[in-house]
Design an enzyme around this catalytic site. Structure first.
Site, PDB file in Angstrom:
ATOM      1  N   SER A 163      42.943  50.870  42.656  1.00 15.89           N
ATOM      2  CA  SER A 163      43.942  50.062  42.231  1.00 15.89           C
ATOM      3  C   SER A 163      44.779  50.653  41.208  1.00 15.89           C
ATOM      4  CB  SER A 163      43.914  48.410  42.156  1.00 15.89           C
ATOM      5  OG  SER A 163      45.238  48.007  41.768  1.00 15.89           O
ATOM      6  N   TYR A 177      39.866  41.638  38.233  1.00 15.12           N
ATOM      7  CA  TYR A 177      40.370  42.649  39.119  1.00 15.12           C
ATOM      8  C   TYR A 177      40.396  43.998  38.360  1.00 15.12           C
ATOM      9  CZ  TYR A 177      42.739  44.446  42.779  1.00 15.12           C
ATOM     10  OH  TYR A 177      43.316  45.441  44.083  1.00 15.12           O
TER      11      TYR A 177
END
Length: 277
Positions: A163, A177
């Site tokens: 990501s 995350y």
């Protein structure tokens, strides 16, 4: 003496570099979102695809669509956080199709708010949310990479979903995350070095804001969330999962034969905007 008008040896069409006919792929998290788009892209390019997800219902829906479109696939329910479960799933796909050439390490989740005003703080991050995200995004990725390294053919391709949140601080997503995706990127680099002597290439895609259900089933219908994300993206919108297909096909085919250990952003210019500041 040969004629100067001899017929030239035909060259392969550039599109043949992207042809995966005869290859077998595994995609984790294939039941929805980016995983579904990855599986569809691989099947459309000719690969037989093992669809792996924890949700049987989602798997069946994806398998039905790929089959209806003329593709070949095998749905297998598995939990990436359980080393035995994901190992058995990958081996089942390999035994079914006879080989293993591509593994997309994609399964991931997100929990907890990203904005500090909504509780996305160090103190506001619960141990439960932290543990759940790390278990899927980091432990699950490692478990999948481990069996992939054992089962994939020499010359195979491994693609890991990271990501842009692993490449910078990102107030839009939670601590777990950000932490898990940053760790995954370094594991990709390490694995690329280890597996290079076998001709196995390991790369990461680093998506920016895509419209998936990773933030919960209701997130896709939240215009306020869409607007918040759009402000962070020079192109002014979130991406659709299908917009990842081109890069996935590049990194899982012969077209990327000299690419390994890299992380490739698909983010509408978001990283460029953050660097500008």
């Amino acid at each position: 003496m040969p004629s100067s008008h001899a017929t030239p040896t035909p060259r392969n069409n550039v599109l043949s570099l992207f042809d995966l006919t005869g290859d077998t792929a595994v995609v984790t998290g294939a039941g929805s979102g980016l995983g579904r788009a990855m599986a569809e892209a691989l099947a459309e390019a000719g690969a037989s695809v093992g669809l792996v997800d924890i949700s049987v219902d989602r798997l069946q829906a994806v398998a039905q669509q790929i089959t209806a479109d003329g593709g070949s696939c095998l749905p297998v329910a598995a939990d990436v956080t359980d080393p035995g479960s994901i190992s058995a799933a990958v081996r089942r796909v390999k035994e079914h199709f006879g080989n293993l050439d591509v593994v997309c390490v994609n399964a991931g989740i997100s929990r907890g708010p990203g904005f500090p005003e909504a509780g996305g703080t160090l103190v506001g991050t619960s141990p439960g949310d932290w543990g759940a995200v790390i278990d899927v995004n980091l432990h699950g990725a490692f478990n999948t990479l481990r069996v992939a390294a054992e089962e994939i053919s020499n010359g195979g391709r491994i693609l890991v979903t990271a990501s842009t949140a692993g490449l910078r601080a990102d107030p839009m997503v939670g601590y777990a995350y950000v932490g898990s995706k940053a760790a995954v990127l370094n594991i990709v680099r390490q694995a690329a070095l280890e597996l290079a002597p076998r001709g196995i290439r390991v790369n990461a895609v680093a998506p920016g804001p895509f419209r998936t259900n990773i933030a919960g089933e209701g997130a896709l219908e939240d215009p306020a969330l869409d607007a918040q994300w759009a402000k962070t993206i020079p192109l002014g919108r979130m991406a659709e999962p299908e917009e990842l297909k081109g890069l996935v096909l590049l990194l899982t085919s012969k077209a990327s034969s000299f690419m390994t250990g890299g992380a490739y952003a698909v983010d509408g210019g978001a990283l460029a905007l953050s660097h500008a500041h």
